[in-house]
Motif scaffolding. Structure first.
Motif, mmCIF file in Angstrom:
data_model
loop_
_atom_site.group_PDB
_atom_site.id
_atom_site.type_symbol
_atom_site.label_atom_id
_atom_site.label_comp_id
_atom_site.label_asym_id
_atom_site.label_seq_id
_atom_site.Cartn_x
_atom_site.Cartn_y
_atom_site.Cartn_z
ATOM 1 N N TRP A 27 82.952 14.863 26.988
ATOM 2 C CA TRP A 27 82.566 13.526 26.537
ATOM 3 C C TRP A 27 82.946 12.467 27.571
ATOM 4 C CZ3 TRP A 27 85.874 9.510 24.534
ATOM 5 C CH2 TRP A 27 85.170 8.412 24.038
ATOM 6 N N LEU A 28 84.156 12.570 28.110
ATOM 7 C CA LEU A 28 84.581 11.603 29.123
ATOM 8 C C LEU A 28 83.727 11.692 30.389
ATOM 9 C CD1 LEU A 28 88.461 11.811 28.775
ATOM 10 C CD2 LEU A 28 86.992 9.869 28.219
ATOM 11 N N VAL A 29 83.486 12.904 30.841
ATOM 12 C CA VAL A 29 82.688 13.077 32.063
ATOM 13 C C VAL A 29 81.269 12.548 31.857
ATOM 14 C CG1 VAL A 29 81.627 14.811 33.565
ATOM 15 C CG2 VAL A 29 84.053 14.961 32.992
ATOM 16 N N PRO A 41 69.980 5.093 29.881
ATOM 17 C CA PRO A 41 70.100 3.975 28.933
ATOM 18 C C PRO A 41 71.231 4.212 27.925
ATOM 19 C CG PRO A 41 67.902 4.990 28.818
ATOM 20 C CD PRO A 41 68.711 5.772 29.790
ATOM 21 N N GLY A 42 71.573 3.159 27.212
ATOM 22 C CA GLY A 42 72.673 3.218 26.257
ATOM 23 C C GLY A 42 72.464 4.202 25.118
ATOM 24 N N ARG A 43 71.232 4.495 24.787
ATOM 25 C CA ARG A 43 70.997 5.431 23.688
ATOM 26 C C ARG A 43 71.504 6.832 24.024
ATOM 27 N NH1 ARG A 43 64.447 6.026 23.881
ATOM 28 N NH2 ARG A 43 64.364 6.751 26.038
ATOM 29 N N PHE A 48 75.689 11.217 23.440
ATOM 30 C CA PHE A 48 76.907 11.896 23.882
ATOM 31 C C PHE A 48 78.029 11.719 22.859
ATOM 32 C CE2 PHE A 48 75.457 10.931 28.475
ATOM 33 C CZ PHE A 48 74.587 12.002 28.443
ATOM 34 N N ASP A 49 78.104 10.515 22.256
ATOM 35 C CA ASP A 49 79.128 10.263 21.239
ATOM 36 C C ASP A 49 78.921 11.148 20.013
ATOM 37 O OD1 ASP A 49 80.174 8.342 22.905
ATOM 38 O OD2 ASP A 49 79.331 6.642 21.794
ATOM 39 N N PHE A 50 77.678 11.281 19.584
ATOM 40 C CA PHE A 50 77.400 12.115 18.409
ATOM 41 C C PHE A 50 77.675 13.594 18.685
ATOM 42 C CE2 PHE A 50 74.474 8.705 16.599
ATOM 43 C CZ PHE A 50 75.397 8.332 15.628
#
Length: 75
Positions: A27-29, A41-43, A48-50
């Motif tokens: 997730w961090l990478v 883009p931000g989506r 990645f968060d989900f």
């Protein structure tokens, strides 16, 4: 029989630890390095968060199963 149960508990604990560590690192990478480097883009950051959330939920469910295994082995 008891030795097999202890081995299964240890194996499940290592599996949970690897899932948590791997999910956090991935997730961090992806969020800090790969996404901005590719100009995504931000989506995609939300995606990645989900994915990371799903990994942590999976680890939480397995932690509960491990806790139940330990409770059953103490009886």
């Amino acid at each position: 029989m008891d030795e097999d149960r202890n081995i299964a508990i240890a194996r499940k604990g290592r599996h949970i630890a690897l899932v948590i560590a791997g999910t956090a690192v991935a997730w961090l990478v992806l969020s800090i390095f790969v996404g901005p480097a590719l100009g995504l883009p931000g989506r995609y950051a939300l995606l990645f968060d989900f994915i990371a959330l799903a990994g942590f939920v999976y680890a939480g469910i397995n932690t509960y199963q491990l806790w139940r295994m330990r409770q059953d082995s103490q009886r």
